[in-house]
Design an enzyme around this catalytic site. Structure first.
Site, mmCIF file in Angstrom:
data_model
loop_
_atom_site.group_PDB
_atom_site.id
_atom_site.type_symbol
_atom_site.label_atom_id
_atom_site.label_comp_id
_atom_site.label_asym_id
_atom_site.label_seq_id
_atom_site.Cartn_x
_atom_site.Cartn_y
_atom_site.Cartn_z
ATOM 1 N N CYS A 205 73.004 101.084 23.089
ATOM 2 C CA CYS A 205 73.182 101.878 21.716
ATOM 3 C C CYS A 205 71.842 102.321 21.162
ATOM 4 C CB CYS A 205 74.176 101.232 21.022
ATOM 5 S SG CYS A 205 74.484 102.116 19.338
ATOM 6 N N CYS B 43 72.067 101.889 17.244
ATOM 7 C CA CYS B 43 72.332 100.438 16.826
ATOM 8 C C CYS B 43 71.016 99.627 16.976
ATOM 9 C CB CYS B 43 73.368 99.969 17.604
ATOM 10 S SG CYS B 43 74.818 100.636 17.887
ATOM 11 N N ASP B 44 70.335 99.756 17.748
ATOM 12 C CA ASP B 44 68.964 98.801 18.144
ATOM 13 C C ASP B 44 67.787 99.324 18.200
ATOM 14 O OD1 ASP B 44 71.273 96.693 18.446
ATOM 15 O OD2 ASP B 44 71.326 97.336 20.478
#
Length: 364
Positions: A149, A152-153
């Protein structure tokens, strides 16, 4: 409605499959509505968020929070409001009755260990599992430089060179997003053309012209190097002008080129598999990839499926956003929709399953 279900452990008003963000939010809301939900964790307790070491984009945590900590906090919150969590894995859901002219509530819920439950309403919040490659280093470094993701990261690796694996829309979108943070984004694709829509290909090619993206055609990842403490150090790849180099490399083709790349992060963008196999006997509508089709639209009932009493929430429905916060939002919707549905059926006297075994012949 009253039916005998032989061998059922117990009957519940509401059962939820999944303890990711969607399932736990459903449980919190359902518990607050006095529906005393039974929540089964499934194959991936906590969902994909447990693979994320730091969550910086979930509202309310200005300093961030680890994925496992967020999930555990939500579990405690759900239990505080009367939800019961179980380690069981749902393998089959079968409608037992008829409501509104279609097969639906109540439901027979079979577990992997053979136990059987029944329920008036069921929420599928079992998520979608990110596809992986199974290369060496993958298990050790997932969440420590390897991610599924980018949104997300990606920000954690600001200034690093990053590698995206894939060739579809998801890979293009992830690579485009990562250019906000990366020094250079490399896209490794095993063929010489992308499967993505022209819109995304055009955007990526603009990034190539700008020097932000470099495409590694006919290239596949074979190993990820590093350790959880220091993260990813570099990646091993193979390349062949005819494409699909990994299978040629494993067959001993000496014309395959092997090389190393110094990258600080690797992102898999090769798709997700929705966890919906256990719904095969329900008659619920799925799209071509296996995601649950819900009513959607405006107003209540957006998470309802075409099977009365069965609702869907989170990544098992959402194949586009797949964010923790959107999963939470859909989980709250599913709980509210299920509660409205249960109240309507209760007023109509249509709830209840008799799980008491039939008396043996000759018994009084």
């Amino acid at each position: 409605m009253s039916e005998n279900v032989e061998g059922a452990v117990e009957h519940r008003r509401l059962i939820i499959a999944g303890t990711g963000i969607a399932g736990l939010t459903t449980a919190i809301y359902a518990g607050r509505s006095n529906n005393e939900p039974l929540v089964f964790e499934g194959d991936e307790p906590g969902g994909q968020l447990t693979l994320t070491t730091e969550v910086d984009n979930y509202p309310g945590f200005p300093e961030g929070i680890s994925g496992p900590e967020l999930v555990n906090n939500m579990k405690e919150q759900a239990e505080r409001f009367g939800a019961e969590l179980d380690h069981g894995i749902v393998v089959d859901v079968t409608p037992l009755g008829e409501a509104e002219g279609a097969d639906g509530s109540p439901f027979r819920v079979e577990m992997r260990d053979g136990d059987v439950y029944t329920c008036d309403a069921f929420v599928a919040a079992s998520g979608a599992s990110a596809r992986t490659l199974g290369v060496p280093g993958e298990d050790e470094l997932m969440g420590y430089g390897l991610s599924t993701c980018a949104t997300c990261d990606g920000a954690f690796f600001r200034g690093e060179d990053m590698l995206v694996v894939g060739g579809g829309d998801a890979a293009m979108e992830e690579a485009n997003f990562l250019t906000k943070f990366a020094d250079t984004v490399y896209i490794a694709h095993r063929r010489d053309e992308f499967r993505a829509e022209d819109y995304w290909i055009d955007r990526i090619m603009d990034k190539v012209d700008d020097g932000d993206v470099e495409i590694l055609w006919n290239t596949e990842l074979t190993e990820i190097h590093g350790d959880p403490d220091e993260g990813i150090d570099h990646a091993s790849l193979v390349r062949h002008p005819d494409g699909h180099p990994k299978e040629k490399f494993e067959a001993g083709d000496e014309s395959v080129e092997s090389f190393e790349m110094d990258v600080g992060a690797v992102f898999y963008a090769i798709g997700h598999t929705p966890n919906t196999d256990y719904l095969d006997d329900t008659g619920v509508d799925l799209d071509d990839e296996g995601y649950i089709i819900t009513e959607g639209g405006r107003g209540g009932g957006q998470t309802a499926t075409g099977v009365p009493g069965l609702f869907g929430a989170g990544d098992v429905v959402d194949h586009h956003y797949q964010q923790a916060v959107t999963a939470a939002g859909m989980g709250s919707e599913a709980a509210l929709d299920a509660d409205d549905w249960l109240e309507q059926r209760e007023r109509a006297g249509e709830l209840g399953v008799d799980t008491t075994p039939e008396p043996a012949a000759g018994d009084d």
